[in-house]
Enzyme design. Structure first.
Site, PDB file in Angstrom:
ATOM      1  CG  HIS A  45      -2.082   0.844   1.259  1.00  0.00           C
ATOM      2  ND1 HIS A  45      -2.466   1.633   0.199  1.00  0.00           N
ATOM      3  CD2 HIS A  45      -2.953   1.159   2.276  1.00  0.00           C
ATOM      4  CE1 HIS A  45      -3.522   2.370   0.544  1.00  0.00           C
ATOM      5  NE2 HIS A  45      -3.827   2.100   1.802  1.00  0.00           N
ATOM      6  CG  HIS A 100      -4.274   0.609  -8.161  1.00  0.00           C
ATOM      7  ND1 HIS A 100      -5.631   0.531  -7.959  1.00  0.00           N
ATOM      8  CD2 HIS A 100      -3.792   1.479  -7.241  1.00  0.00           C
ATOM      9  CE1 HIS A 100      -5.950   1.336  -6.961  1.00  0.00           C
ATOM     10  NE2 HIS A 100      -4.854   1.933  -6.502  1.00  0.00           N
ATOM     11  CG  ASP A 119       3.012   4.406  -3.777  1.00  0.00           C
ATOM     12  OD1 ASP A 119       3.003   5.490  -3.184  1.00  0.00           O
ATOM     13  OD2 ASP A 119       2.277   3.451  -3.458  1.00  0.00           O
TER      14      ASP A 119
HETATM   15  N1  ACO Z   1       4.900  -6.487 -10.414  1.00  0.00           N
HETATM   16  C1  ACO Z   1       4.854  -7.678 -11.019  1.00  0.00           C
HETATM   17  N2  ACO Z   1       3.743  -8.428 -11.084  1.00  0.00           N
HETATM   18  C2  ACO Z   1       2.629  -7.914 -10.515  1.00  0.00           C
HETATM   19  C3  ACO Z   1       2.613  -6.674  -9.892  1.00  0.00           C
HETATM   20  C4  ACO Z   1       3.814  -5.945  -9.857  1.00  0.00           C
HETATM   21  N3  ACO Z   1       3.878  -4.755  -9.265  1.00  0.00           N
HETATM   22  N4  ACO Z   1       1.372  -6.427  -9.430  1.00  0.00           N
HETATM   23  C5  ACO Z   1       0.630  -7.491  -9.749  1.00  0.00           C
HETATM   24  N5  ACO Z   1       1.381  -8.401 -10.394  1.00  0.00           N
HETATM   25  C6  ACO Z   1       0.953  -9.685 -10.938  1.00  0.00           C
HETATM   26  C7  ACO Z   1       0.913 -10.749  -9.839  1.00  0.00           C
HETATM   27  O1  ACO Z   1       2.141 -11.395  -9.694  1.00  0.00           O
HETATM   28  C8  ACO Z   1      -0.170 -11.658 -10.365  1.00  0.00           C
HETATM   29  O2  ACO Z   1       0.368 -12.443 -11.394  1.00  0.00           O
HETATM   30  P1  ACO Z   1      -0.160 -13.959 -11.634  1.00  0.00           P
HETATM   31  O3  ACO Z   1      -1.609 -13.814 -11.973  1.00  0.00           O
HETATM   32  O4  ACO Z   1       0.691 -14.427 -12.754  1.00  0.00           O
HETATM   33  O5  ACO Z   1       0.054 -14.676 -10.331  1.00  0.00           O
HETATM   34  C9  ACO Z   1      -1.164 -10.706 -11.030  1.00  0.00           C
HETATM   35  O6  ACO Z   1      -0.382  -9.544 -11.378  1.00  0.00           O
HETATM   36  C10 ACO Z   1      -2.286 -10.257 -10.102  1.00  0.00           C
HETATM   37  O7  ACO Z   1      -1.711  -9.829  -8.872  1.00  0.00           O
HETATM   38  P2  ACO Z   1      -2.545  -9.584  -7.552  1.00  0.00           P
HETATM   39  O8  ACO Z   1      -1.611  -9.464  -6.388  1.00  0.00           O
HETATM   40  O9  ACO Z   1      -3.650 -10.571  -7.451  1.00  0.00           O
HETATM   41  O10 ACO Z   1      -3.219  -8.224  -7.895  1.00  0.00           O
HETATM   42  P3  ACO Z   1      -3.781  -7.181  -6.885  1.00  0.00           P
HETATM   43  O11 ACO Z   1      -4.977  -6.596  -7.472  1.00  0.00           O
HETATM   44  O12 ACO Z   1      -3.929  -7.730  -5.510  1.00  0.00           O
HETATM   45  O13 ACO Z   1      -2.536  -6.150  -6.908  1.00  0.00           O
HETATM   46  C11 ACO Z   1      -1.160  -4.687  -5.750  1.00  0.00           C
HETATM   47  C12 ACO Z   1      -2.516  -4.932  -6.374  1.00  0.00           C
HETATM   48  C13 ACO Z   1      -1.092  -5.357  -4.388  1.00  0.00           C
HETATM   49  C14 ACO Z   1      -1.014  -3.174  -5.563  1.00  0.00           C
HETATM   50  C15 ACO Z   1      -0.034  -5.217  -6.672  1.00  0.00           C
HETATM   51  O14 ACO Z   1      -0.129  -4.659  -7.962  1.00  0.00           O
HETATM   52  C16 ACO Z   1       1.368  -4.989  -6.096  1.00  0.00           C
HETATM   53  O15 ACO Z   1       1.828  -5.780  -5.273  1.00  0.00           O
HETATM   54  N6  ACO Z   1       2.071  -3.887  -6.526  1.00  0.00           N
HETATM   55  C17 ACO Z   1       3.366  -3.581  -6.012  1.00  0.00           C
HETATM   56  C18 ACO Z   1       3.232  -2.776  -4.719  1.00  0.00           C
HETATM   57  C19 ACO Z   1       2.686  -1.397  -4.961  1.00  0.00           C
HETATM   58  O16 ACO Z   1       3.156  -0.665  -5.827  1.00  0.00           O
HETATM   59  N7  ACO Z   1       1.707  -1.013  -4.137  1.00  0.00           N
HETATM   60  C20 ACO Z   1       1.094   0.323  -4.189  1.00  0.00           C
HETATM   61  C21 ACO Z   1      -0.298   0.268  -4.719  1.00  0.00           C
HETATM   62  S1  ACO Z   1      -0.979   1.897  -4.846  1.00  0.00           S
HETATM   63  C22 ACO Z   1      -1.300   2.295  -3.273  1.00  0.00           C
HETATM   64  O17 ACO Z   1      -1.632   1.499  -2.443  1.00  0.00           O
HETATM   65  C23 ACO Z   1      -1.169   3.696  -2.880  1.00  0.00           C
END
Ligand code: ACO
Length: 377
Positions: free
Chosen positions: A220, A258, A314
């Site tokens: 987050h 996201h 971010d």
């Molecule tokens: N890098 C690489 N792969 C990613 C990323 C990423 N940043 N984000 C999602 N994925 C991939 C996952 O590995 C997954 O792949 P798979 O289906 O092959 O297993 C797929 O995308 C779906 O991922 P989820 O975790 O289910 O997606 P979710 O909707 O929960 O993701 C999240 C949201 C947690 C923000 C995610 O994108 C992430 O971890 N990002 C990195 C951390 C980040 O930047 N957080 C800030 C968010 S904005 C905020 O809160 C202010």
């Protein structure tokens, strides 16, 4: 066993209330605060006015804004107890922990925390949170507390409290835009955790502290710091190889992806533009970091764009805060003080039609086990 219900892991796609505050259009990459497009607000408005908008649901008239700004300014001072807490907390404590305990102390010692008006408390929370982060910044670097200056705007004063120096107009304007862009984002994890707390009829300070602690995680709000660490780590490497290395080892690109946006986060678009502008006056090191960020962004999009994983708010925040001169450890606390109006707005909206939040888990364990005395296990 009961028939297994549909389980929404992570509450994805679950609607828990109606809200008028914020629309996040994940497909179109649009964001609206009370109907106003974030691009419009970033161009024409400022953090104080947007805070009013979020708390009152409408843009203020001149007199209303003047009264609101006065209330923010007159609540900036921190008590001796809070200043001493920040001074005495162990030096290694992460600023998000210090912010959390300081805000908890402010709530605990606030006379009307339990039964006063939440609207009034919100103004104090927005005001004091900026002072606390300013004080943390200054005290951890110099041991000194810079008392607030009531003649300055909210953002100007926050920057002033960080080091006792008044900043140039362009630095204040850039910081103010960053605060405005982070002010609200619907039912994200931290806002939801604040709502869960208020739903028990706890108080708005406690709800804010819950939100602060939820924002801290790297999935987050903590992603801004993690993204900059990653950018620095990849700085002297080939961006394509660097990104492929992260992905092939099962890692995540911080500042990308996201839950709602499956396209470029509109805030990231504005922050990237702001970064390009700010770089004109940046030092060599910051320019190098920004160049690395642009390279990594391009390389990452090639791999993740087709999966709907794009830069979020971010990704470019760290390089922008570096231009402003805000240290890495304060990125997430700055995010928190920016989000205070959004948190308070949702906490108040939910409590108007309160219902205790108490979801259900589908139990998969056993029942009827016989208790075995400890010596016989
Ligand atoms: N890098 C690489 N792969 C990613 C990323 C990423 N940043 N984000 C999602 N994925 C991939 C996952 O590995 C997954 O792949 P798979 O289906 O092959 O297993 C797929 O995308 C779906 O991922 P989820 O975790 O289910 O997606 P979710 O909707 O929960 O993701 C999240 C949201 C947690 C923000 C995610 O994108 C992430 O971890 N990002 C990195 C951390 C980040 O930047 N957080 C800030 C968010 S904005 C905020 O809160 C202010």
């Amino acid at each position: 066993m009961d028939e297994k219900p549909k389980i929404n892991q992570g509450l994805e796609g679950v609607y828990f209330m109606e809200s008028e505050i914020c629309k996040v259009d994940g497909k179109a990459g649009k964001l609206y605060y009370y109907g106003y497009d974030i691009g419009e607000l970033a161009k024409h408005s400022n953090f104080e006015e947007v805070s009013y908008l979020l708390l009152h649901g409408k843009l203020p008239k001149q007199k209303e804004l003047a009264v609101f700004k006065e209330a923010l300014a007159s609540n900036r001072e921190l008590s001796e107890d809070v200043i001493n807490l920040i001074k005495r907390i162990p030096k290694k404590t992460k600023p998000m922990h210090t912010l959390s305990v300081a805000m908890d102390l402010i709530g605990a010692t606030e006379k009307n925390a339990e039964n006063g008006s939440m609207e009034e408390a919100s103004v104090r929370i927005i005001s004091k949170m900026a002072s606390v982060v300013g004080a943390i910044g200054s005290i951890r670097n110099t041991g000194k507390y810079n008392p607030p200056d009531e003649t300055l705007s909210h953002t100007e004063n926050f920057l002033y409290m960080l080091d006792g120096e008044k900043k140039k107009k362009d630095v204040v304007a850039l910081t103010d835009t960053m605060l405005l862009l982070h002010a609200e984002h619907s039912s994200n994890a931290s806002t939801f955790s604040g709502i869960v707390t208020i739903s028990t009829m706890s108080d708005i300070y406690s709800a804010t502290v819950s939100a602060i602690n939820t924002l801290k995680g790297p999935l987050h709000g903590g992603a801004d710091e993690a993204a900059l660490k990653m950018i620095k780590d990849g700085m002297d490497k080939d961006p394509d190889k660097y990104i492929n290395g992260i992905i092939s080892s099962g890692g995540r690109i911080m500042g990308f992806g996201h839950r709602v946006y499956k396209t470029y986060d509109p805030r990231a678009t504005i922050i990237k533009e702001q970064l390009k502008k700010a770089l004109r006056n940046a030092n060599k090191e910051t320019k190098k970091i920004a160049d690395a960020a642009f390279g990594i962004e391009e390389a990452a999009i090639k791999v993740t764009g087709k999966k709907g994983i794009w830069p979020n708010v971010d990704f470019f925040s760290g390089p922008v805060y570096s231009c402003i001169g805000i240290e890495e450890g304060l990125f997430t606390p700055v995010f928190a003080l920016s989000r205070a109006p959004g948190w308070c707005s949702h906490i108040i909206e939910y409590s108007r039609n309160n219902r205790l939040i108490r979801p259900t888990v589908y139990y998969t364990g056993a029942v009827g086990k016989k208790y075995v005395e400890i010596g016989n296990r």
